[in-house]
Design an enzyme around this catalytic site. Sequence first.
Site, PDB file in Angstrom:
ATOM      1  N   SER A  85      -4.709   9.206  -1.088  1.00 43.15           N
ATOM      2  CA  SER A  85      -4.932   9.276   0.147  1.00 43.15           C
ATOM      3  C   SER A  85      -6.398   9.579   0.379  1.00 43.15           C
ATOM      4  CB  SER A  85      -3.955  10.161   0.779  1.00 43.15           C
ATOM      5  OG  SER A  85      -2.720   9.867   0.675  1.00 43.15           O
ATOM      6  N   ARG A 101      -9.669   7.195   2.046  1.00 44.78           N
ATOM      7  CA  ARG A 101     -10.213   7.682   3.496  1.00 44.78           C
ATOM      8  C   ARG A 101     -11.645   8.061   2.962  1.00 44.78           C
ATOM      9  NH1 ARG A 101      -5.348   8.640   3.802  1.00 44.78           N
ATOM     10  NH2 ARG A 101      -4.143   8.936   5.809  1.00 44.78           N
ATOM     11  N   ARG A 123       6.313  -5.446   4.332  1.00 42.36           N
ATOM     12  CA  ARG A 123       6.172  -4.141   4.831  1.00 42.36           C
ATOM     13  C   ARG A 123       6.043  -4.011   6.273  1.00 42.36           C
ATOM     14  NH1 ARG A 123       3.457   0.291   1.040  1.00 42.36           N
ATOM     15  NH2 ARG A 123       4.661   1.548   2.566  1.00 42.36           N
ATOM     16  N   GLN A 145      -0.501   7.246   8.133  1.00 39.38           N
ATOM     17  CA  GLN A 145      -1.260   5.713   8.257  1.00 39.38           C
ATOM     18  C   GLN A 145      -1.228   5.075   9.634  1.00 39.38           C
ATOM     19  OE1 GLN A 145       0.869   3.118   5.373  1.00 39.38           O
ATOM     20  NE2 GLN A 145       0.478   4.410   3.644  1.00 39.38           N
ATOM     21  N   ASP A 195       6.297  11.252  -0.506  1.00 43.39           N
ATOM     22  CA  ASP A 195       6.372  10.155  -1.898  1.00 43.39           C
ATOM     23  C   ASP A 195       6.868  10.784  -3.113  1.00 43.39           C
ATOM     24  OD1 ASP A 195       4.783   8.445  -0.132  1.00 43.39           O
ATOM     25  OD2 ASP A 195       2.687   9.228  -0.680  1.00 43.39           O
ATOM     26  N   LYS A 229       9.000   1.869   1.889  1.00 38.23           N
ATOM     27  CA  LYS A 229       7.896   2.195   1.089  1.00 38.23           C
ATOM     28  C   LYS A 229       7.444   0.766   0.248  1.00 38.23           C
ATOM     29  CE  LYS A 229       6.998   6.137   2.715  1.00 38.23           C
ATOM     30  NZ  LYS A 229       5.699   6.434   3.503  1.00 38.23           N
ATOM     31  N   ARG A 253      13.217   2.684  -1.392  1.00 35.85           N
ATOM     32  CA  ARG A 253      13.416   3.696  -2.493  1.00 35.85           C
ATOM     33  C   ARG A 253      14.675   4.504  -2.816  1.00 35.85           C
ATOM     34  NH1 ARG A 253       7.081   6.258  -2.461  1.00 35.85           N
ATOM     35  NH2 ARG A 253       6.139   4.293  -3.593  1.00 35.85           N
ATOM     36  N   ARG A 267       6.141   4.393  -8.023  1.00 35.60           N
ATOM     37  CA  ARG A 267       6.471   5.827  -8.111  1.00 35.60           C
ATOM     38  C   ARG A 267       8.163   5.832  -8.693  1.00 35.60           C
ATOM     39  NH1 ARG A 267       2.441   8.684  -6.180  1.00 35.60           N
ATOM     40  NH2 ARG A 267       1.513   7.878  -4.225  1.00 35.60           N
TER      41      ARG A 267
END
Length: 452
Positions: free
Chosen positions: A40, A44, A141, A187, A333, A360, A364, A408
Amino acid sequence: MCIPKYHDYFEYPEAMSSTIVFNPCSAGLRGDFQPPGDKSISHRAAIFSLLADGVSEIRGFLRAEDTLATLAACVALGAGVSEDQSGGLTITGVGLSGLSAPKDGRLDMGNSGTAMRLLAGVLAAQSFSCELFGDASLSGRPMARIIRPLEQMGADIEAQEGCPPLLIAATAGLQPLAYQSPVASAQVKSCLLLAGLCSGVDISVCEPALSRDHSERMLAAQGAAISVADSCVELTATAVLQPLKMNIPADISSAAFAIVAALIVPASEITVRNISINPTRARLIDALRAMGGEIEVLNTSEQGGEAVADLCIRSSSLKAIDVPPEWVPGMIDEFPVLMIAASLADGVTRVRGAAELRVKESDRISVMVDGLNTLGVTVEEYADGFDIHGHRGFRFNGGCVDGHGDHRCAMSFLVAGLVSTAPVKVSGTEAIATSYPAFIEDMRRLGAGVQV
Ligand code: S3P
Protein backbone atom coordinates in the site's frame (compact mmCIF):
# COMPACT_ATOMS: atom_id res chain seq x y z
CA MET A 1 0.56 -1.31 -26.55
CA CYS A 2 2.77 1.71 -25.98
CA ILE A 3 2.71 1.83 -22.22
CA PRO A 4 6.10 1.09 -20.71
CA LYS A 5 6.79 -2.44 -19.53
CA TYR A 6 8.08 -2.88 -16.02
CA HIS A 7 11.42 -4.23 -17.20
CA ASP A 8 12.15 -1.09 -19.18
CA TYR A 9 13.05 0.23 -15.72
CA PHE A 10 13.90 -2.69 -13.47
CA GLU A 11 14.98 -6.21 -13.39
CA TYR A 12 11.59 -7.83 -13.12
CA PRO A 13 11.11 -10.72 -10.65
CA GLU A 14 10.98 -14.18 -12.25
CA ALA A 15 7.52 -15.49 -13.12
CA MET A 16 6.00 -17.54 -10.32
CA SER A 17 5.20 -21.19 -10.92
CA SER A 18 1.49 -21.98 -11.40
CA THR A 19 1.62 -24.93 -8.99
CA ILE A 20 3.56 -25.12 -5.71
CA VAL A 21 3.73 -27.86 -3.07
CA PHE A 22 4.50 -27.32 0.63
CA ASN A 23 5.51 -30.38 2.68
CA PRO A 24 4.62 -31.03 6.32
CA CYS A 25 7.29 -29.47 8.53
CA SER A 26 8.30 -31.39 11.64
CA ALA A 27 11.54 -29.65 12.56
CA GLY A 28 10.05 -26.20 13.25
CA LEU A 29 10.61 -22.91 11.45
CA ARG A 30 13.60 -20.83 12.58
CA GLY A 31 15.23 -17.63 11.47
CA ASP A 32 15.18 -13.95 11.09
CA PHE A 33 14.26 -11.99 7.96
CA GLN A 34 12.74 -8.83 6.56
CA PRO A 35 9.66 -9.33 4.35
CA PRO A 36 9.31 -7.11 1.24
CA GLY A 37 8.28 -3.45 1.29
CA ASP A 38 4.71 -2.49 2.12
CA LYS A 39 2.48 -2.72 -0.96
CA SER A 40 0.00 0.00 0.00
CA ILE A 41 2.79 2.43 0.90
CA SER A 42 4.75 1.59 -2.29
CA HIS A 43 1.76 2.37 -4.57
CA ARG A 44 1.31 5.67 -2.79
CA ALA A 45 5.02 6.53 -2.79
CA ALA A 46 5.05 6.21 -6.60
CA ILE A 47 1.87 8.26 -7.16
CA PHE A 48 2.61 11.00 -4.61
CA SER A 49 6.18 11.31 -5.96
CA LEU A 50 4.77 11.74 -9.49
CA LEU A 51 2.62 14.60 -8.18
CA ALA A 52 5.40 16.29 -6.16
CA ASP A 53 7.50 19.25 -7.28
CA GLY A 54 11.04 17.86 -7.26
CA VAL A 55 12.92 14.64 -6.74
CA SER A 56 11.72 12.03 -4.25
CA GLU A 57 14.03 9.40 -2.76
CA ILE A 58 12.32 6.12 -1.95
CA ARG A 59 14.00 3.12 -0.36
CA GLY A 60 12.33 -0.26 0.16
CA PHE A 61 9.89 0.08 -2.77
CA LEU A 62 8.13 -3.25 -3.33
CA ARG A 63 9.25 -4.91 -6.57
CA ALA A 64 6.13 -6.91 -7.28
CA GLU A 65 3.69 -6.93 -10.21
CA ASP A 66 1.08 -4.67 -8.59
CA THR A 67 3.41 -1.90 -7.50
CA LEU A 68 5.50 -2.07 -10.68
CA ALA A 69 2.24 -1.57 -12.65
CA THR A 70 1.69 1.64 -10.67
CA LEU A 71 5.28 2.75 -11.16
CA ALA A 72 5.12 2.08 -14.91
CA ALA A 73 1.88 4.09 -15.09
CA CYS A 74 3.57 6.99 -13.25
CA VAL A 75 6.38 6.90 -15.81
CA ALA A 76 3.81 6.91 -18.64
CA LEU A 77 2.25 10.00 -17.02
CA GLY A 78 5.56 11.86 -16.93
CA ALA A 79 7.58 10.78 -13.86
CA GLY A 80 11.32 10.20 -14.28
CA VAL A 81 12.43 7.07 -12.43
CA SER A 82 15.91 5.72 -11.82
CA GLU A 83 17.35 3.13 -9.50
CA ASP A 84 20.64 3.39 -7.62
CA GLN A 85 23.02 0.49 -7.03
CA SER A 86 21.52 -0.37 -3.67
CA GLY A 87 17.98 -0.50 -5.08
CA GLY A 88 16.80 2.95 -3.96
CA LEU A 89 14.52 4.83 -6.36
CA THR A 90 14.67 8.46 -7.33
CA ILE A 91 11.41 9.68 -8.79
CA THR A 92 11.27 13.07 -10.46
CA GLY A 93 7.78 14.48 -10.12
CA VAL A 94 5.90 16.70 -12.54
CA GLY A 95 3.83 18.63 -9.98
CA LEU A 96 0.09 18.55 -9.43
CA SER A 97 -0.76 19.96 -12.85
CA GLY A 98 2.15 18.74 -14.98
CA LEU A 99 0.98 15.26 -16.04
CA SER A 100 1.16 14.24 -19.68
CA ALA A 101 -1.18 11.85 -21.49
CA PRO A 102 0.14 8.28 -21.84
CA LYS A 103 1.27 7.59 -25.42
CA ASP A 104 -1.60 5.38 -26.57
CA GLY A 105 -4.13 6.69 -24.07
CA ARG A 106 -4.33 3.46 -22.01
CA LEU A 107 -2.73 2.21 -18.82
CA ASP A 108 -2.49 -1.44 -17.74
CA MET A 109 -3.22 -1.91 -14.01
CA GLY A 110 -2.65 -5.68 -14.13
CA ASN A 111 -4.26 -7.31 -11.07
CA SER A 112 -4.17 -4.24 -8.86
CA GLY A 113 -7.33 -2.67 -7.47
CA THR A 114 -5.24 -0.12 -5.58
CA ALA A 115 -3.46 0.99 -8.77
CA MET A 116 -6.74 1.36 -10.64
CA ARG A 117 -8.77 3.10 -7.93
CA LEU A 118 -6.03 5.55 -6.89
CA LEU A 119 -4.98 6.43 -10.43
CA ALA A 120 -8.65 6.88 -11.43
CA GLY A 121 -8.71 9.75 -8.92
CA VAL A 122 -5.65 11.34 -10.54
CA LEU A 123 -6.93 10.83 -14.10
CA ALA A 124 -10.48 12.04 -13.42
CA ALA A 125 -8.98 15.52 -12.91
CA GLN A 126 -6.86 15.70 -16.09
CA SER A 127 -7.33 17.67 -19.31
CA PHE A 128 -6.68 14.46 -21.32
CA SER A 129 -8.69 11.27 -21.50
CA CYS A 130 -7.34 7.87 -20.50
CA GLU A 131 -8.46 4.26 -20.32
CA LEU A 132 -7.56 2.10 -17.30
CA PHE A 133 -7.75 -1.65 -17.82
CA GLY A 134 -6.60 -4.79 -16.04
CA ASP A 135 -6.57 -8.59 -15.99
CA ALA A 136 -9.62 -10.87 -15.74
CA SER A 137 -9.82 -10.62 -11.92
CA LEU A 138 -9.55 -6.81 -11.89
CA SER A 139 -12.10 -6.60 -14.75
CA GLY A 140 -14.70 -8.13 -12.40
CA ARG A 141 -14.10 -5.81 -9.44
CA PRO A 142 -16.56 -3.09 -8.42
CA MET A 143 -15.63 0.43 -9.47
CA ALA A 144 -19.02 2.10 -8.83
CA ARG A 145 -17.71 2.92 -5.34
CA ILE A 146 -15.27 5.41 -6.90
CA ILE A 147 -17.22 6.31 -10.04
CA ARG A 148 -20.24 7.63 -8.08
CA PRO A 149 -18.38 10.18 -5.93
CA LEU A 150 -16.06 11.15 -8.81
CA GLU A 151 -19.18 11.86 -10.91
CA GLN A 152 -20.51 14.00 -8.06
CA MET A 153 -17.32 16.04 -8.48
CA GLY A 154 -18.12 16.40 -12.20
CA ALA A 155 -15.96 13.60 -13.65
CA ASP A 156 -17.07 11.68 -16.72
CA ILE A 157 -16.29 7.96 -16.45
CA GLU A 158 -17.61 5.08 -18.51
CA ALA A 159 -17.44 1.51 -17.19
CA GLN A 160 -18.88 -1.90 -18.06
CA GLU A 161 -21.72 -2.40 -15.54
CA GLY A 162 -19.61 -0.75 -12.88
CA CYS A 163 -16.47 -2.76 -13.70
CA PRO A 164 -13.23 -2.03 -15.61
CA PRO A 165 -12.13 -0.99 -18.14
CA LEU A 166 -12.68 2.63 -17.11
CA LEU A 167 -12.85 5.27 -19.84
CA ILE A 168 -12.05 8.51 -18.08
CA ALA A 169 -12.86 11.61 -20.13
CA ALA A 170 -10.85 14.84 -20.16
CA THR A 171 -12.20 17.54 -17.84
CA ALA A 172 -11.84 21.29 -17.46
CA GLY A 173 -11.95 20.90 -13.65
CA LEU A 174 -13.76 19.17 -10.79
CA GLN A 175 -15.96 20.49 -7.96
CA PRO A 176 -15.21 20.20 -4.23
CA LEU A 177 -16.90 17.31 -2.41
CA ALA A 178 -17.85 16.34 1.14
CA TYR A 179 -18.38 12.60 0.86
CA GLN A 180 -19.86 10.09 3.29
CA SER A 181 -18.51 6.75 2.06
CA PRO A 182 -20.74 3.71 2.59
CA VAL A 183 -17.63 1.47 2.90
CA ALA A 184 -14.47 1.74 4.99
CA SER A 185 -12.10 1.73 2.03
CA ALA A 186 -8.69 3.36 1.81
CA GLN A 187 -8.84 3.00 -1.95
CA VAL A 188 -12.06 5.05 -2.16
CA LYS A 189 -10.73 7.61 0.33
CA SER A 190 -7.36 7.95 -1.44
CA CYS A 191 -8.98 8.14 -4.88
CA LEU A 192 -11.06 11.14 -3.78
CA LEU A 193 -8.13 12.84 -2.02
CA LEU A 194 -6.14 12.49 -5.25
CA ALA A 195 -9.02 13.85 -7.37
CA GLY A 196 -9.25 16.86 -5.03
CA LEU A 197 -5.48 17.39 -5.02
CA CYS A 198 -5.17 17.24 -8.82
CA SER A 199 -8.08 19.59 -9.41
CA GLY A 200 -7.15 22.05 -6.63
CA VAL A 201 -10.43 21.76 -4.68
CA ASP A 202 -11.31 20.93 -1.07
CA ILE A 203 -12.29 17.34 -0.29
CA SER A 204 -13.58 15.65 2.82
CA VAL A 205 -14.28 11.94 3.21
CA CYS A 206 -15.98 10.27 6.18
CA GLU A 207 -15.99 6.50 6.47
CA PRO A 208 -18.02 4.11 8.65
CA ALA A 209 -14.69 3.10 10.27
CA LEU A 210 -11.16 4.38 9.76
CA SER A 211 -9.41 2.54 6.90
CA ARG A 212 -5.63 2.47 6.44
CA ASP A 213 -4.26 6.00 6.59
CA HIS A 214 -1.02 5.84 4.58
CA SER A 215 -2.21 8.52 2.12
CA GLU A 216 -2.98 10.94 4.93
CA ARG A 217 0.44 10.39 6.54
CA MET A 218 2.29 10.80 3.25
CA LEU A 219 0.37 13.92 2.24
CA ALA A 220 1.04 15.50 5.66
CA ALA A 221 4.77 14.77 5.18
CA GLN A 222 4.57 16.50 1.78
CA GLY A 223 3.14 19.68 3.30
CA ALA A 224 -0.51 19.26 2.25
CA ALA A 225 -3.18 20.92 4.41
CA ILE A 226 -4.77 17.74 5.69
CA SER A 227 -6.54 17.03 8.97
CA VAL A 228 -8.01 13.84 10.39
CA ALA A 229 -10.63 13.48 13.12
CA ASP A 230 -12.05 10.05 14.00
CA SER A 231 -12.87 8.46 10.66
CA CYS A 232 -13.09 11.71 8.66
CA VAL A 233 -10.32 13.33 6.63
CA GLU A 234 -10.31 16.86 5.23
CA LEU A 235 -7.93 18.11 2.57
CA THR A 236 -7.84 21.80 1.74
CA ALA A 237 -6.85 22.74 -1.81
CA THR A 238 -3.07 22.43 -1.99
CA ALA A 239 -0.88 24.04 -4.66
CA VAL A 240 2.39 22.17 -4.20
CA LEU A 241 3.45 18.80 -2.79
CA GLN A 242 7.01 18.55 -1.46
CA PRO A 243 9.04 15.55 -2.64
CA LEU A 244 9.23 12.50 -0.37
CA LYS A 245 12.28 11.07 1.33
CA MET A 246 11.29 7.77 2.81
CA ASN A 247 12.25 4.26 3.73
CA ILE A 248 9.27 1.98 3.15
CA PRO A 249 8.86 -0.53 6.00
CA ALA A 250 8.13 -4.23 5.44
CA ASP A 251 4.55 -5.25 4.72
CA ILE A 252 2.62 -6.75 7.64
CA SER A 253 0.24 -8.33 5.11
CA SER A 254 3.16 -10.28 3.59
CA ALA A 255 4.75 -10.99 7.00
CA ALA A 256 1.39 -12.48 8.07
CA PHE A 257 2.11 -15.79 6.29
CA ALA A 258 5.36 -16.42 8.17
CA ILE A 259 3.79 -15.18 11.41
CA VAL A 260 0.93 -17.68 11.23
CA ALA A 261 3.28 -20.43 10.00
CA ALA A 262 5.54 -19.94 13.04
CA LEU A 263 2.55 -20.00 15.42
CA ILE A 264 1.14 -23.28 14.05
CA VAL A 265 4.30 -25.28 13.23
CA PRO A 266 5.51 -26.86 16.49
CA ALA A 267 9.02 -25.92 17.74
CA SER A 268 9.20 -22.70 15.72
CA GLU A 269 10.69 -19.36 16.63
CA ILE A 270 11.18 -16.62 14.05
CA THR A 271 11.76 -12.87 13.96
CA VAL A 272 10.33 -10.66 11.22
CA ARG A 273 12.10 -7.32 10.98
CA ASN A 274 11.09 -3.75 10.31
CA ILE A 275 7.35 -4.44 9.95
CA SER A 276 4.83 -1.63 9.49
CA ILE A 277 2.62 -1.77 12.59
CA ASN A 278 0.52 1.25 11.62
CA PRO A 279 -2.54 0.95 13.93
CA THR A 280 -4.89 0.97 10.90
CA ARG A 281 -3.13 -2.17 9.59
CA ALA A 282 -1.98 -4.24 12.55
CA ARG A 283 -5.18 -5.84 13.94
CA LEU A 284 -3.92 -9.29 12.95
CA ILE A 285 -1.44 -9.06 15.82
CA ASP A 286 -4.27 -8.27 18.27
CA ALA A 287 -6.38 -11.13 16.90
CA LEU A 288 -3.57 -13.70 17.03
CA ARG A 289 -2.55 -12.61 20.53
CA ALA A 290 -6.18 -12.88 21.68
CA MET A 291 -6.06 -16.44 20.32
CA GLY A 292 -3.07 -17.14 22.56
CA GLY A 293 -0.35 -16.50 19.98
CA GLU A 294 3.05 -15.62 21.41
CA ILE A 295 4.04 -12.51 19.47
CA GLU A 296 6.53 -10.07 20.98
CA VAL A 297 6.72 -6.55 19.57
CA LEU A 298 10.34 -5.32 19.79
CA ASN A 299 12.39 -2.29 18.77
CA THR A 300 9.41 -0.05 18.04
CA SER A 301 10.33 3.11 16.14
CA GLU A 302 9.01 5.49 13.49
CA GLN A 303 10.05 5.48 9.86
CA GLY A 304 8.74 7.92 7.25
CA GLY A 305 5.73 8.76 9.44
CA GLU A 306 4.85 5.07 9.92
CA ALA A 307 5.24 2.97 13.10
CA VAL A 308 7.59 -0.01 12.64
CA ALA A 309 8.79 -2.85 14.86
CA ASP A 310 10.42 -6.27 14.84
CA LEU A 311 8.11 -9.14 15.76
CA CYS A 312 9.30 -12.32 17.46
CA ILE A 313 6.87 -15.24 17.05
CA ARG A 314 6.91 -18.64 18.82
CA SER A 315 4.76 -21.75 18.27
CA SER A 316 1.66 -21.45 20.41
CA SER A 317 -1.44 -23.33 21.50
CA LEU A 318 -4.30 -21.36 19.97
CA LYS A 319 -7.91 -20.92 21.03
CA ALA A 320 -10.86 -19.63 19.00
CA ILE A 321 -12.13 -16.04 19.26
CA ASP A 322 -14.99 -13.93 17.96
CA VAL A 323 -13.26 -11.27 15.87
CA PRO A 324 -14.91 -7.93 16.77
CA PRO A 325 -16.46 -6.45 13.58
CA GLU A 326 -14.72 -3.13 14.33
CA TRP A 327 -11.36 -4.91 13.89
CA VAL A 328 -12.20 -5.98 10.33
CA PRO A 329 -10.87 -2.93 8.39
CA GLY A 330 -7.54 -3.14 10.29
CA MET A 331 -6.90 -6.71 9.13
CA ILE A 332 -8.97 -6.88 5.93
CA ASP A 333 -6.21 -8.54 3.87
CA GLU A 334 -5.26 -11.05 6.59
CA PHE A 335 -8.47 -13.11 6.84
CA PRO A 336 -7.32 -15.90 4.47
CA VAL A 337 -4.29 -16.64 6.65
CA LEU A 338 -6.26 -16.06 9.87
CA MET A 339 -8.55 -18.87 8.66
CA ILE A 340 -5.55 -21.21 8.60
CA ALA A 341 -4.63 -20.28 12.19
CA ALA A 342 -8.30 -20.64 13.26
CA SER A 343 -8.37 -24.23 11.91
CA LEU A 344 -5.82 -25.14 14.61
CA ALA A 345 -7.41 -23.08 17.38
CA ASP A 346 -9.65 -24.89 19.86
CA GLY A 347 -13.30 -23.90 19.41
CA VAL A 348 -15.28 -21.86 16.88
CA THR A 349 -13.67 -18.73 15.44
CA ARG A 350 -16.39 -16.37 14.24
CA VAL A 351 -16.02 -13.48 11.79
CA ARG A 352 -18.88 -11.20 10.73
CA GLY A 353 -19.02 -7.76 9.13
CA ALA A 354 -16.46 -8.80 6.51
CA ALA A 355 -18.59 -8.80 3.32
CA GLU A 356 -15.79 -6.81 1.63
CA LEU A 357 -13.84 -10.09 1.44
CA ARG A 358 -16.18 -11.12 -1.36
CA VAL A 359 -14.96 -8.34 -3.69
CA LYS A 360 -11.18 -8.70 -3.32
CA GLU A 361 -8.90 -10.34 -5.91
CA SER A 362 -11.32 -13.29 -5.55
CA ASP A 363 -14.38 -13.95 -3.40
CA ARG A 364 -12.10 -14.78 -0.50
CA ILE A 365 -14.82 -16.23 1.71
CA SER A 366 -15.92 -18.73 -0.91
CA VAL A 367 -12.40 -19.61 -2.15
CA MET A 368 -11.11 -20.19 1.40
CA VAL A 369 -14.20 -22.18 2.49
CA ASP A 370 -13.86 -24.49 -0.58
CA GLY A 371 -10.14 -25.01 -0.03
CA LEU A 372 -10.50 -25.56 3.72
CA ASN A 373 -13.24 -28.15 3.14
CA THR A 374 -10.82 -30.04 0.86
CA LEU A 375 -8.18 -29.81 3.57
CA GLY A 376 -10.59 -31.35 6.11
CA VAL A 377 -11.76 -28.28 8.04
CA THR A 378 -15.39 -27.71 9.04
CA VAL A 379 -16.37 -24.17 8.05
CA GLU A 380 -19.75 -22.46 7.79
CA GLU A 381 -20.07 -19.69 5.27
CA TYR A 382 -22.11 -16.50 5.82
CA ALA A 383 -22.75 -13.58 3.50
CA ASP A 384 -20.40 -11.41 5.57
CA GLY A 385 -18.13 -13.93 7.27
CA PHE A 386 -17.61 -17.48 8.46
CA ASP A 387 -17.40 -19.83 11.45
CA ILE A 388 -14.36 -22.11 11.59
CA HIS A 389 -14.44 -25.19 13.83
CA GLY A 390 -10.83 -25.59 14.89
CA HIS A 391 -8.92 -28.14 16.97
CA ARG A 392 -5.56 -27.84 18.68
CA GLY A 393 -3.31 -30.55 17.27
CA PHE A 394 -5.33 -30.78 14.04
CA ARG A 395 -3.48 -31.70 10.85
CA PHE A 396 -4.82 -30.53 7.48
CA ASN A 397 -5.47 -33.26 4.88
CA GLY A 398 -2.90 -33.34 2.12
CA GLY A 399 -4.17 -32.85 -1.43
CA CYS A 400 -4.79 -30.29 -4.14
CA VAL A 401 -6.43 -26.92 -3.66
CA ASP A 402 -6.97 -24.01 -6.02
CA GLY A 403 -5.81 -20.52 -5.07
CA HIS A 404 -8.10 -19.15 -7.82
CA GLY A 405 -5.40 -16.72 -8.92
CA ASP A 406 -5.62 -14.88 -5.59
CA HIS A 407 -2.16 -14.29 -4.07
CA ARG A 408 -3.31 -14.22 -0.45
CA CYS A 409 -5.49 -17.36 -0.71
CA ALA A 410 -2.67 -19.23 -2.50
CA MET A 411 -0.06 -18.33 0.16
CA SER A 412 -2.52 -19.21 2.95
CA PHE A 413 -3.17 -22.71 1.55
CA LEU A 414 0.58 -23.25 1.19
CA VAL A 415 1.06 -22.37 4.87
CA ALA A 416 -1.56 -25.03 5.71
CA GLY A 417 0.69 -27.56 3.95
CA LEU A 418 3.30 -27.09 6.70
CA VAL A 419 0.91 -28.65 9.24
CA SER A 420 -0.64 -31.41 7.16
CA THR A 421 -0.78 -35.22 7.03
CA ALA A 422 0.62 -35.18 3.45
CA PRO A 423 1.92 -32.46 1.09
CA VAL A 424 -0.51 -29.73 -0.01
CA LYS A 425 -0.36 -28.81 -3.69
CA VAL A 426 -1.75 -25.39 -4.57
CA SER A 427 -2.62 -24.31 -8.12
CA GLY A 428 -3.23 -20.75 -9.27
CA THR A 429 -0.07 -19.59 -7.51
CA GLU A 430 1.26 -17.27 -10.29
CA ALA A 431 -0.56 -14.42 -8.57
CA ILE A 432 1.83 -14.59 -5.60
CA ALA A 433 4.11 -12.40 -7.76
CA THR A 434 1.60 -9.56 -7.51
CA SER A 435 2.62 -8.90 -3.90
CA TYR A 436 5.40 -11.24 -2.72
CA PRO A 437 7.76 -12.63 -5.40
CA ALA A 438 10.27 -13.75 -2.70
CA PHE A 439 7.67 -15.77 -0.73
CA ILE A 440 9.11 -19.20 -1.61
CA GLU A 441 12.69 -18.08 -0.98
CA ASP A 442 11.76 -16.54 2.40
CA MET A 443 9.77 -19.61 3.52
CA ARG A 444 12.59 -21.95 2.45
CA ARG A 445 15.04 -19.86 4.45
CA LEU A 446 12.87 -20.43 7.55
CA GLY A 447 12.99 -24.21 6.94
CA ALA A 448 9.89 -24.93 4.85
CA GLY A 449 10.10 -27.85 2.40
CA VAL A 450 8.87 -26.58 -0.95
CA GLN A 451 8.56 -28.15 -4.41
CA VAL A 452 8.02 -25.79 -7.32
C1 S3P B 1 -5.66 -1.06 0.04
C2 S3P B 1 -6.87 -1.00 0.67
C3 S3P B 1 -7.71 -2.18 0.94
C4 S3P B 1 -6.88 -3.46 0.85
C5 S3P B 1 -6.03 -3.50 -0.38
C6 S3P B 1 -5.04 -2.33 -0.35
C7 S3P B 1 -4.92 0.20 -0.19
O1 S3P B 1 -8.75 -2.24 -0.01
O2 S3P B 1 -7.75 -4.59 0.86
O3 S3P B 1 -5.30 -4.72 -0.44
O4 S3P B 1 -3.71 0.15 -0.44
O5 S3P B 1 -5.56 1.25 -0.13
P1 S3P B 1 -10.12 -1.43 0.18
O6 S3P B 1 -9.84 0.02 0.05
O7 S3P B 1 -11.01 -1.93 -0.91
O8 S3P B 1 -10.61 -1.80 1.55
